[in-house]
Design a protein around this motif. Structure first.
Motif, PDB file in Angstrom:
ATOM      1  N   CYS A  45       0.838  -1.206   0.000  1.00 36.05           N
ATOM      2  CA  CYS A  45       0.000   0.000   0.000  1.00 36.05           C
ATOM      3  C   CYS A  45       0.871   1.253   0.000  1.00 36.05           C
ATOM      4  O   CYS A  45       0.583   2.218  -0.714  1.00 36.05           O
ATOM      5  CB  CYS A  45      -0.921   0.005   1.216  1.00 36.05           C
ATOM      6  N   GLY A  46       1.932   1.220   0.790  1.00 39.84           N
ATOM      7  CA  GLY A  46       2.854   2.356   0.828  1.00 39.84           C
ATOM      8  C   GLY A  46       3.516   2.598  -0.512  1.00 39.84           C
ATOM      9  O   GLY A  46       3.680   3.752  -0.942  1.00 39.84           O
ATOM     10  N   LEU A  47       3.913   1.526  -1.190  1.00 31.49           N
ATOM     11  CA  LEU A  47       4.513   1.656  -2.519  1.00 31.49           C
ATOM     12  C   LEU A  47       3.519   2.298  -3.483  1.00 31.49           C
ATOM     13  O   LEU A  47       3.881   3.190  -4.256  1.00 31.49           O
ATOM     14  CB  LEU A  47       4.955   0.279  -3.036  1.00 31.49           C
ATOM     15  N   CYS A  48       2.265   1.861  -3.425  1.00 36.55           N
ATOM     16  CA  CYS A  48       1.239   2.426  -4.304  1.00 36.55           C
ATOM     17  C   CYS A  48       1.000   3.902  -3.987  1.00 36.55           C
ATOM     18  O   CYS A  48       0.793   4.709  -4.894  1.00 36.55           O
ATOM     19  CB  CYS A  48      -0.061   1.641  -4.181  1.00 36.55           C
ATOM     20  N   ALA A  49       1.048   4.246  -2.707  1.00 37.68           N
ATOM     21  CA  ALA A  49       0.850   5.646  -2.326  1.00 37.68           C
ATOM     22  C   ALA A  49       2.014   6.510  -2.804  1.00 37.68           C
ATOM     23  O   ALA A  49       1.819   7.637  -3.262  1.00 37.68           O
ATOM     24  CB  ALA A  49       0.697   5.755  -0.814  1.00 37.68           C
ATOM     25  N   ARG A  50       3.209   5.975  -2.721  1.00 32.96           N
ATOM     26  CA  ARG A  50       4.394   6.764  -3.089  1.00 32.96           C
ATOM     27  C   ARG A  50       4.600   6.862  -4.595  1.00 32.96           C
ATOM     28  O   ARG A  50       5.009   7.904  -5.108  1.00 32.96           O
ATOM     29  CB  ARG A  50       5.620   6.144  -2.440  1.00 32.96           C
ATOM     30  N   PHE A  51       4.353   5.768  -5.313  1.00 31.12           N
ATOM     31  CA  PHE A  51       4.655   5.727  -6.744  1.00 31.12           C
ATOM     32  C   PHE A  51       3.420   5.549  -7.620  1.00 31.12           C
ATOM     33  O   PHE A  51       3.542   5.193  -8.791  1.00 31.12           O
ATOM     34  CB  PHE A  51       5.656   4.604  -7.040  1.00 31.12           C
ATOM     35  N   GLY A  52       2.254   5.801  -7.065  1.00 32.60           N
ATOM     36  CA  GLY A  52       1.018   5.629  -7.815  1.00 32.60           C
ATOM     37  C   GLY A  52       0.905   6.584  -8.982  1.00 32.60           C
ATOM     38  O   GLY A  52       1.425   7.700  -8.941  1.00 32.60           O
ATOM     39  N   ARG A  53       0.219   6.149 -10.022  1.00 33.13           N
ATOM     40  CA  ARG A  53      -0.045   7.021 -11.170  1.00 33.13           C
ATOM     41  C   ARG A  53      -0.915   8.195 -10.748  1.00 33.13           C
ATOM     42  O   ARG A  53      -0.850   9.270 -11.307  1.00 33.13           O
ATOM     43  CB  ARG A  53      -0.725   6.235 -12.278  1.00 33.13           C
ATOM     44  N   ARG A  54      -1.742   7.952  -9.759  1.00 35.30           N
ATOM     45  CA  ARG A  54      -2.589   8.960  -9.130  1.00 35.30           C
ATOM     46  C   ARG A  54      -2.958   8.381  -7.765  1.00 35.30           C
ATOM     47  O   ARG A  54      -2.774   7.184  -7.534  1.00 35.30           O
ATOM     48  CB  ARG A  54      -3.843   9.252  -9.947  1.00 35.30           C
ATOM     49  N   PRO A  55      -3.471   9.201  -6.857  1.00 35.56           N
ATOM     50  CA  PRO A  55      -3.880   8.635  -5.562  1.00 35.56           C
ATOM     51  C   PRO A  55      -4.960   7.575  -5.762  1.00 35.56           C
ATOM     52  O   PRO A  55      -5.922   7.782  -6.513  1.00 35.56           O
ATOM     53  CB  PRO A  55      -4.424   9.844  -4.799  1.00 35.56           C
ATOM     54  N   LEU A  56      -4.783   6.426  -5.118  1.00 33.24           N
ATOM     55  CA  LEU A  56      -5.782   5.365  -5.226  1.00 33.24           C
ATOM     56  C   LEU A  56      -7.017   5.735  -4.413  1.00 33.24           C
ATOM     57  O   LEU A  56      -6.907   6.265  -3.316  1.00 33.24           O
ATOM     58  CB  LEU A  56      -5.223   4.037  -4.718  1.00 33.24           C
TER      59      LEU A  56
END
Length: 127
Positions: A45-56
Motif C-alpha cells: 500500500c505504501g509503494l502504491c501511495a508513493r509511486f502511484g499514477r494517481r492517488p488510489l
C-alpha cells in the motif's frame, strides 16, 4: 459523480479472504497514510501511495461497495500470489509507474502468500 477509481464495480463481500485482506489494508491506508509496519500488505500500500499514477481511491472501511481501484488492487495481489506474474504486471502498471511495477508484483506476491499462510494456519512455526 465518483472520484477516479472509486466507482463501485462490485461488492466487498464477494471477494475471497485474500481480496478482502488486500482491500481492507488499502482502506486503512486511506484513513492513516502513516500505517505502522503491518507487514507486506502495508508495504505494498505504501509503494502504491508513493509511486502511484494517481492517488488510489478507496471506500470507507465499513462500506459494502468495491471500488475500481480496490478491485484492481485485490486482483493484483491474488494474481501475484497465484504465480500469474504477467497478468499481475499488467494490473500493477495501472496502479503504479511502469518502472516500479515489477517491484509491486514481487511485493504483492509476498503479501498474498503471507495472507494465505495466515488464513490456513501455515504461518505458525513449531519450535
Amino acid at each position: 459523480m465518483h472520484a477516479k477509481g472509486s466507482a463501485p464495480v462490485g461488492s466487498y463481500d464477494d471477494l475471497d479472504p485474500l481480496g478482502r485482506a488486500a482491500v481492507s489494508c488499502l482502506r486503512a491506508l486511506r484513513r492513516d497514510a502513516a500505517l505502522p509496519a503491518a507487514g507486506p500488505l502495508a508495504d505494498l500500500c505504501g509503494l502504491c501511495a508513493r509511486f502511484g499514477r494517481r492517488p488510489l481511491s478507496a471506500h470507507a472501511e465499513e462500506c459494502p461497495c468495491l471500488g475500481g481501484d480496490e478491485a484492481c488492487f485485490a486482483r493484483l495481489v491474488e494474481l501475484a500470489a497465484a504465480g500469474e506474474r504477467e497478468e499481475a504486471l499488467m494490473l500493477a502498471m495501472l496502479l503504479v509507474r511502469a518502472d516500479v511495477a515489477p517491484l509491486a508484483v514481487a511485493m504483492a506476491e509476498q503479501a498474498g502468500l503471507g495472507v494465505m499462510r495466515m488464513a490456513t494456519g501455515a504461518g505458525a512455526r513449531v519450535h
